[in-house]
Design an enzyme around this catalytic site. Structure first.
Site, PDB file in Angstrom:
ATOM      1  N   ARG A   1       0.809  -1.232   0.000  1.00 10.20           N
ATOM      2  CA  ARG A   1       0.000   0.000   0.000  1.00 10.20           C
ATOM      3  C   ARG A   1       0.839   1.277   0.000  1.00 10.20           C
ATOM      4  O   ARG A   1       0.355   2.340   0.381  1.00 10.20           O
ATOM      5  CB  ARG A   1      -0.983   0.027   1.171  1.00 10.20           C
ATOM      6  CG  ARG A   1      -1.960  -1.132   1.175  1.00 10.20           C
ATOM      7  CD  ARG A   1      -3.144  -0.883   2.088  1.00 10.20           C
ATOM      8  NE  ARG A   1      -4.006  -2.057   2.132  1.00 10.20           N
ATOM      9  CZ  ARG A   1      -3.919  -3.020   3.052  1.00 10.20           C
ATOM     10  NH1 ARG A   1      -3.023  -2.937   4.013  1.00 10.20           N
ATOM     11  NH2 ARG A   1      -4.737  -4.044   3.008  1.00 10.20           N
TER      12      ARG A   1
ATOM     13  N   LYS B   1       2.490  11.046 -11.653  1.00 10.28           N
ATOM     14  CA  LYS B   1       1.550  10.191 -12.380  1.00 10.28           C
ATOM     15  C   LYS B   1       2.237   8.873 -12.679  1.00 10.28           C
ATOM     16  O   LYS B   1       3.317   8.846 -13.270  1.00 10.28           O
ATOM     17  CB  LYS B   1       1.127  10.840 -13.694  1.00 10.28           C
ATOM     18  CG  LYS B   1       0.002  11.850 -13.560  1.00 10.28           C
ATOM     19  CD  LYS B   1      -0.563  12.161 -14.936  1.00 10.28           C
ATOM     20  CE  LYS B   1      -1.640  13.208 -14.885  1.00 10.28           C
ATOM     21  NZ  LYS B   1      -2.147  13.532 -16.242  1.00 10.28           N
TER      22      LYS B   1
ATOM     23  N   GLU C   1       7.580  16.706 -26.186  1.00  7.93           N
ATOM     24  CA  GLU C   1       7.080  17.178 -24.891  1.00  7.93           C
ATOM     25  C   GLU C   1       7.740  18.505 -24.493  1.00  7.93           C
ATOM     26  O   GLU C   1       7.136  19.323 -23.796  1.00  7.93           O
ATOM     27  CB  GLU C   1       7.313  16.118 -23.798  1.00  7.93           C
ATOM     28  CG  GLU C   1       6.577  14.797 -24.010  1.00  7.93           C
ATOM     29  CD  GLU C   1       5.085  14.839 -23.646  1.00  7.93           C
ATOM     30  OE1 GLU C   1       4.534  15.936 -23.429  1.00  7.93           O
ATOM     31  OE2 GLU C   1       4.471  13.750 -23.600  1.00  7.93           O
TER      32      GLU C   1
ATOM     33  N   LYS D   1       6.719  22.172 -15.678  1.00  9.30           N
ATOM     34  CA  LYS D   1       6.008  21.015 -15.144  1.00  9.30           C
ATOM     35  C   LYS D   1       5.796  21.158 -13.641  1.00  9.30           C
ATOM     36  O   LYS D   1       4.702  20.913 -13.123  1.00  9.30           O
ATOM     37  CB  LYS D   1       6.794  19.736 -15.452  1.00  9.30           C
ATOM     38  CG  LYS D   1       6.153  18.450 -14.932  1.00  9.30           C
ATOM     39  CD  LYS D   1       5.056  17.939 -15.848  1.00  9.30           C
ATOM     40  CE  LYS D   1       4.355  16.704 -15.309  1.00  9.30           C
ATOM     41  NZ  LYS D   1       4.661  15.484 -16.058  1.00  9.30           N
TER      42      LYS D   1
ATOM     43  N   GLU E   1      -4.888  17.008 -11.158  1.00 10.56           N
ATOM     44  CA  GLU E   1      -5.480  17.310 -12.460  1.00 10.56           C
ATOM     45  C   GLU E   1      -6.967  17.620 -12.379  1.00 10.56           C
ATOM     46  O   GLU E   1      -7.785  17.050 -13.115  1.00 10.56           O
ATOM     47  CB  GLU E   1      -5.234  16.153 -13.447  1.00 10.56           C
ATOM     48  CG  GLU E   1      -5.487  16.583 -14.882  1.00 10.56           C
ATOM     49  CD  GLU E   1      -4.989  15.558 -15.908  1.00 10.56           C
ATOM     50  OE1 GLU E   1      -3.827  15.133 -15.797  1.00 10.56           O
ATOM     51  OE2 GLU E   1      -5.755  15.224 -16.808  1.00 10.56           O
TER      52      GLU E   1
ATOM     53  N   ARG F   1      -3.647  21.266 -14.745  1.00  8.95           N
ATOM     54  CA  ARG F   1      -2.736  20.181 -15.125  1.00  8.95           C
ATOM     55  C   ARG F   1      -3.164  19.490 -16.417  1.00  8.95           C
ATOM     56  O   ARG F   1      -2.324  18.955 -17.152  1.00  8.95           O
ATOM     57  CB  ARG F   1      -2.622  19.154 -13.988  1.00  8.95           C
ATOM     58  CG  ARG F   1      -1.620  18.066 -14.304  1.00  8.95           C
ATOM     59  CD  ARG F   1      -1.174  17.270 -13.091  1.00  8.95           C
ATOM     60  NE  ARG F   1      -0.174  16.284 -13.496  1.00  8.95           N
ATOM     61  CZ  ARG F   1       0.540  15.543 -12.660  1.00  8.95           C
ATOM     62  NH1 ARG F   1       0.379  15.676 -11.366  1.00  8.95           N
ATOM     63  NH2 ARG F   1       1.431  14.693 -13.118  1.00  8.95           N
TER      64      ARG F   1
ATOM     65  N   ASN G   1      -1.738  17.808 -21.292  1.00  9.99           N
ATOM     66  CA  ASN G   1      -2.130  16.737 -22.211  1.00  9.99           C
ATOM     67  C   ASN G   1      -2.386  17.238 -23.624  1.00  9.99           C
ATOM     68  O   ASN G   1      -3.044  16.543 -24.410  1.00  9.99           O
ATOM     69  CB  ASN G   1      -3.370  16.023 -21.669  1.00  9.99           C
ATOM     70  CG  ASN G   1      -3.040  15.209 -20.431  1.00  9.99           C
ATOM     71  OD1 ASN G   1      -2.019  14.538 -20.389  1.00  9.99           O
ATOM     72  ND2 ASN G   1      -3.886  15.289 -19.432  1.00  9.99           N
TER      73      ASN G   1
ATOM     74  N   HIS H   1      -2.376  14.780 -26.417  1.00  4.67           N
ATOM     75  CA  HIS H   1      -2.308  13.445 -25.822  1.00  4.67           C
ATOM     76  C   HIS H   1      -3.573  12.613 -26.037  1.00  4.67           C
ATOM     77  O   HIS H   1      -3.498  11.390 -26.077  1.00  4.67           O
ATOM     78  CB  HIS H   1      -2.012  13.537 -24.321  1.00  4.67           C
ATOM     79  CG  HIS H   1      -0.568  13.826 -24.011  1.00  4.67           C
ATOM     80  ND1 HIS H   1       0.084  14.959 -24.462  1.00  4.67           N
ATOM     81  CD2 HIS H   1       0.363  13.118 -23.301  1.00  4.67           C
ATOM     82  CE1 HIS H   1       1.340  14.936 -24.032  1.00  4.67           C
ATOM     83  NE2 HIS H   1       1.532  13.839 -23.330  1.00  4.67           N
TER      84      HIS H   1
ATOM     85  N   HIS I   1      -2.799   9.300 -27.569  1.00  9.11           N
ATOM     86  CA  HIS I   1      -3.062   7.999 -26.943  1.00  9.11           C
ATOM     87  C   HIS I   1      -3.856   7.101 -27.888  1.00  9.11           C
ATOM     88  O   HIS I   1      -3.652   5.879 -27.916  1.00  9.11           O
ATOM     89  CB  HIS I   1      -3.821   8.178 -25.628  1.00  9.11           C
ATOM     90  CG  HIS I   1      -2.970   8.717 -24.514  1.00  9.11           C
ATOM     91  ND1 HIS I   1      -3.499   9.138 -23.318  1.00  9.11           N
ATOM     92  CD2 HIS I   1      -1.627   8.906 -24.417  1.00  9.11           C
ATOM     93  CE1 HIS I   1      -2.518   9.561 -22.528  1.00  9.11           C
ATOM     94  NE2 HIS I   1      -1.380   9.427 -23.166  1.00  9.11           N
TER      95      HIS I   1
ATOM     96  N   HIS J   1       5.769   7.483 -27.734  1.00 10.38           N
ATOM     97  CA  HIS J   1       4.832   8.432 -27.131  1.00 10.38           C
ATOM     98  C   HIS J   1       4.985   9.831 -27.735  1.00 10.38           C
ATOM     99  O   HIS J   1       3.996  10.462 -28.132  1.00 10.38           O
ATOM    100  CB  HIS J   1       5.045   8.461 -25.618  1.00 10.38           C
ATOM    101  CG  HIS J   1       4.146   9.421 -24.899  1.00 10.38           C
ATOM    102  ND1 HIS J   1       2.777   9.280 -24.872  1.00 10.38           N
ATOM    103  CD2 HIS J   1       4.429  10.556 -24.192  1.00 10.38           C
ATOM    104  CE1 HIS J   1       2.246  10.283 -24.166  1.00 10.38           C
ATOM    105  NE2 HIS J   1       3.226  11.063 -23.741  1.00 10.38           N
TER     106      HIS J   1
END
Lengths: 372, 372
Positions: free
Chosen positions: A120, A142, A184, A226, A236, A240, A244, A247, A251, A264
């Site tokens: 955990r 992330k 990026e 960033k 987010e 934030r 993306n 993205h 994606h 990517h």
């Protein structure tokens, strides 16, 4: 060496940027809750840097275990993640054991997710060795693995203890990976930092030649952007999401083409062109800005069109995006150079038209000639 | 209906305890971020209650999707968890979709972990239908799946939005499951609530007869203890570890015997006897308290000895415990009736001796005659 701080109250942490950091026992081993770490790397990066990093830990009196995973986005899945858990349990690692991600974005995302879940939650350190990981994925907490139906669908927010960016490690980075990372870098200029965008247009040749000074500056300014965005909106709920840009389309390209076929950054470049195209169709930016962005990507030998998956398939894949709310696609679009917004206003017909305009049968993620 | 609050600042949430709550559309659907939920249940509980819960959501105008998993601790694994992700993605569930755990501890732990990970975190509601889940696992935000080498090794802290405990659902609970839950009820008395322990000794027959009044009182007092401990120490840096009385031994029994052979509460009962035995060997409690605890478990037809795995195997399995620090086993031991402590002071020889004294070849988790 430069130091930035990601300001997140009790989860704040430093980013160190400089040359030779892989050997810095003081930075690697500082403040470990226990003199034992598990380094997670891959079959490409481990032969280059694992021995050095292990030696640095040893010099600090830290037992450094390791697990070496296969390399590639298509291994960013549960069975590969489970190899980290097998190693942790096989070595009887405890809650105070620290994980160390030594590699690119896939290694960082998987190591971070393993650290979020093992018992955990255990601490972890990011040691990114690719440009993409250094300027983006290693900062901000992330973490995720992919699901066959969607990229990064299973993950956690779990902040690292610190990020060590050794700019020397870029010397061994294949050209294709390096250029993927530039997508990026350019993103930060487009969404919130016009001076940086202009700096990139002036200094791109030096960057492509991997000038240490230019690289250090680009990485520092990217990480500063960033860190500011993450500090303002860790989970987010707002700003934030601007990170993306390109993205949601990207994606869809990565998932639709098969994980690992498009890198990517390559998918983000083509996706950013789709977002720019759509912004223009909505009358928010003019054609000259779309062309300006395309020129930057082309100078990097990055793709400005995506593969012809069919608009329906694109939209279906995009419907899984984490920004979808109430069935409405929320896209990051451009209002100007250096200013992005999140919008759910684009009619689906316009989204489809933008995709159609920016995909091509036979589109490839990179030109062999530019990367040989 | 009784209402308790788990006080965790912005993550605070209510626990509702009463009869007929499965039909309470107002409680189920209050404050959903989106009128869409995915109910996760199992093949045993779904035929009994799924239709009712779906109807309650429908009455509140909420679309209720569902996924029904196989029943049992041995399904608390990644492939089964992944069926929840498949359902979420197949239905294009978004970050605002709420998961609902309808079942016992396994369903609650898996649904909570899926909610922690899907798109890096979505809300979830606990609707526990077993005594064990109602008094313990549904409250406090611990979620996990098992790894072949250790129970609950992969998980997250992820607090639910609320917990709905319908005490009527205990009417359909098999005797063996019911008695297993009593082990966790007795635990609260042993570790921090002597008046509750004494109340249990007086009222155990009423509880075993499932008197609604006795059940309501036992569940309320258990949840109040749990809520207090969790509010004081959400992440188990201190007091919360006391809730694991008997669990380090118990997890070894569960893992060593094969997940699902011993129910969790059965293993905890035998494990608590090992902890009591060890506390006595250390001179912290006397034999009369060990006997007193044993009598309570025996009245519940719970086992007071574990299976003969061999002390070495016990110790090996216990070495994976999440409370291990610096290679030292930290155990929850008793200082008195109603007072437990976490201690790393027990010599390994004494731990082994306590295990040996409290395990038996052919030990079974329950007596058929008592549960028929």
């Amino acid at each position: 060496m430069e130091t930035l701080e990601v300001d997140l109250a009790e989860r704040s942490y430093p980013i160190f940027i400089g040359q030779g950091l892989l050997d810095r026992a003081d930075l690697l081993a500082a403040g470990l809750p226990q003199p034992r770490v598990l380094i997670v790397s891959n079959e490409t990066v481990a032969p280059l840097y694992l021995t050095r990093v292990r030696a640095a830990f040893a010099a600090a009196g830290v037992e450094a275990l390791d697990v070496v995973l296969p390399d590639g986005e298509h291994f960013k899945d549960w069975p590969t993640l489970n190899r980290i858990f097998d190693a942790l349990l096989g070595h009887r690692c405890e809650r105070a054991t620290t994980l160390v991600a030594l590699g690119g974005g896939v290694i960082g995302d998987m190591t971070g997710f393993a650290a979020a879940c093992y018992q955990r939650g255990v601490p972890f350190i990011q040691v990114p060795t690719t440009l993409l990981a250094q300027v983006d994925s290693s900062v901000g907490g992330k973490t995720a693995i992919n699901h066959p139906q969607g990229k990064n669908m299973i993950g956690a927010f779990h902040q690292p203890q610190r990020v060590l960016i050794d700019t020397d490690s870029l010397a061994t980075l294949p050209a294709r990976e390096f250029r993927s990372g530039l997508a990026e870098v350019i993103k930060y200029g487009l969404i919130r930092d016009l001076p940086f965008l202009e700096w990139l247009e002036v200094n791109l040749d030096a960057l492509l030649a991997r000038s240490p000074a230019a690289l250090a500056e680009a990485i520092l300014r990217s990480c500063r952007n960033k860190a500011e965005v993450v500090a303002a909106d860790e989970r987010e709920s707002g700003e934030r999401a601007l990170l993306n840009l390109g993205h949601t389309f990207g994606h869809a390209i990565e998932t639709g083409a098969g994980y690992g076929v498009w890198l990517h950054g390559e998918a983000v470049a083509a996706g950013t062109m789709m977002a720019a195209e759509l912004s223009q169709r909505l009358g928010w930016i003019d054609a000259s800005l779309v062309a300006r962005i395309g020129r930057l990507f082309e100078r990097c030998s990055l793709p400005v069109v995506g593969p012809a998956l069919g608009e329906e398939r694109y939209l279906e894949l995009m419907a899984h995006d984490k920004k979808v709310q109430g069935g409405r696609l929320r896209l990051v679009l451009l209002r100007a150079a250096g200013r992005a917004v999140v919008s759910a206003d684009a009619p689906v017909a316009d989204v489809a038209a933008a995709i159609a305009a920016r995909c091509r049968a036979g589109a490839v993620p990179f030109l062999e000639s530019a990367h040989g």
